[in-house]
Design a protein around this motif. Structure first.
Motif, short mmCIF file in Angstrom:
data_model
loop_
_atom_site.label_atom_id
_atom_site.label_comp_id
_atom_site.label_asym_id
_atom_site.label_seq_id
_atom_site.Cartn_x
_atom_site.Cartn_y
_atom_site.Cartn_z
N HIS A 67 -2.91 -14.30 -11.10
CA HIS A 67 -2.68 -13.66 -10.11
C HIS A 67 -3.22 -13.92 -8.39
O HIS A 67 -4.28 -14.40 -9.02
CB HIS A 67 -3.65 -11.99 -11.16
CG HIS A 67 -3.32 -11.61 -11.62
ND1 HIS A 67 -2.72 -10.89 -12.79
CD2 HIS A 67 -3.98 -12.51 -13.23
CE1 HIS A 67 -2.42 -10.68 -13.64
NE2 HIS A 67 -3.50 -11.93 -14.36
N LEU A 69 -4.48 -11.43 -5.45
CA LEU A 69 -5.35 -10.69 -4.75
C LEU A 69 -5.94 -11.24 -3.65
O LEU A 69 -6.33 -12.22 -2.84
CB LEU A 69 -6.41 -10.49 -5.52
CG LEU A 69 -6.50 -10.44 -7.71
CD1 LEU A 69 -7.97 -10.60 -7.45
CD2 LEU A 69 -5.95 -9.84 -7.63
N LEU A 71 -8.64 -9.79 -0.15
CA LEU A 71 -9.99 -10.00 -0.65
C LEU A 71 -10.54 -10.10 0.49
O LEU A 71 -10.00 -10.55 1.40
CB LEU A 71 -10.40 -10.17 -2.48
CG LEU A 71 -9.70 -9.85 -3.17
CD1 LEU A 71 -10.77 -11.42 -4.14
CD2 LEU A 71 -10.08 -8.94 -3.78
N MET A 124 -6.50 -5.98 -12.89
CA MET A 124 -6.42 -6.87 -11.63
C MET A 124 -6.15 -6.40 -10.69
O MET A 124 -7.00 -6.41 -9.41
CB MET A 124 -5.71 -8.30 -11.32
CG MET A 124 -5.66 -9.10 -12.68
SD MET A 124 -7.17 -9.77 -12.25
CE MET A 124 -7.64 -10.87 -13.43
N ALA A 128 -9.66 -5.83 -7.44
CA ALA A 128 -8.70 -6.22 -6.14
C ALA A 128 -9.80 -4.60 -5.99
O ALA A 128 -10.36 -4.98 -4.64
CB ALA A 128 -7.78 -6.58 -6.25
N THR A 134 -6.38 -6.22 -2.50
CA THR A 134 -5.66 -5.43 -3.11
C THR A 134 -4.83 -6.81 -4.21
O THR A 134 -5.22 -7.32 -3.79
CB THR A 134 -4.07 -4.84 -2.71
OG1 THR A 134 -4.33 -5.96 -1.46
CG2 THR A 134 -4.07 -4.11 -1.71
N ALA A 135 -4.24 -6.64 -6.02
CA ALA A 135 -2.89 -7.49 -5.76
C ALA A 135 -1.96 -7.09 -5.54
O ALA A 135 -1.37 -6.05 -6.10
CB ALA A 135 -3.20 -6.72 -7.68
N TRP A 138 1.85 -10.69 -9.63
CA TRP A 138 1.53 -12.32 -10.39
C TRP A 138 2.70 -13.23 -10.97
O TRP A 138 3.95 -12.50 -10.27
CB TRP A 138 0.88 -11.53 -12.07
CG TRP A 138 2.10 -10.62 -12.39
CD1 TRP A 138 2.74 -9.59 -11.69
CD2 TRP A 138 3.32 -11.02 -13.88
NE1 TRP A 138 3.57 -8.72 -12.78
CE2 TRP A 138 4.04 -9.78 -13.37
CE3 TRP A 138 3.82 -12.66 -14.18
CZ2 TRP A 138 5.32 -10.36 -14.77
CZ3 TRP A 138 4.28 -12.84 -14.44
CH2 TRP A 138 5.19 -11.51 -15.25
#
Length: 147
Positions: A67, A69, A71, A124, A128, A134-135, A138
């Motif tokens: 994944h 992310l 952040l 996820m 996040a 935010t995600a 993947w």
């Protein structure tokens, strides 16, 4: 004495039928076989695409689910602590993309299917968002299979 030998044979037989070793997520021959970076696309659709594209996703084999992310940098430690509870580990140090913002890649080994992929994707996204991020999407990685 005979009971001991019988138990040893029984235990040895059980141990020899163990499942194969899990995929090592740090292998150098892993390639992306499927990915989902479009929020509107279902995991099932992405996985179907993975069967048709090259490299081909091997349906029943272990894969690394990774994944991505985005952040705030100060949220990384908390996200790592929570994700570790579900067996996720970072691929490397977070990548700085803006002032105080990083991309963190978390991964774990599992067999991919539409249901579990979707559940993990949702997990996820929530993780996040709870940490101000935010995600992004993947990926599923498997060893490169020779044609």
């Amino acid at each position: 004495m005979e009971l001991r030998r019988g138990m040893a044979r029984l235990i040895g037989g059980v141990l020899s039928r163990r499942a194969p070793a899990r995929l090592d997520r740090t292998r150098s021959d892993l390639v992306v076989v499927v990915s989902g970076f479009d929020d509107a696309e279902a995991c099932s659709t992405a996985l179907e695409r993975g069967i048709e594209d090259d490299p081909v996703w091997v349906v029943d084999a272990d894969a690394v689910l990774r994944h991505h992310l985005r952040l705030p940098a100060d949220a990384v430690r908390g996200v790592l602590d929570i994700a570790a509870q579900d067996g996720y580990a970072p691929t490397s140090a977070p990548e700085s993309v803006a002032d105080g913002v990083v991309v963190l890649r978390l991964e774990r080994v599992q067999v991919l299917d539409a249901l579990h992929c979707s559940q993990e994707r949702s997990r996820m996204v929530g993780l996040a968002q709870r940490h101000g991020g935010t995600a992004l999407g993947w990926e599923g990685l498997q060893p490169h299979a020779a044609p």
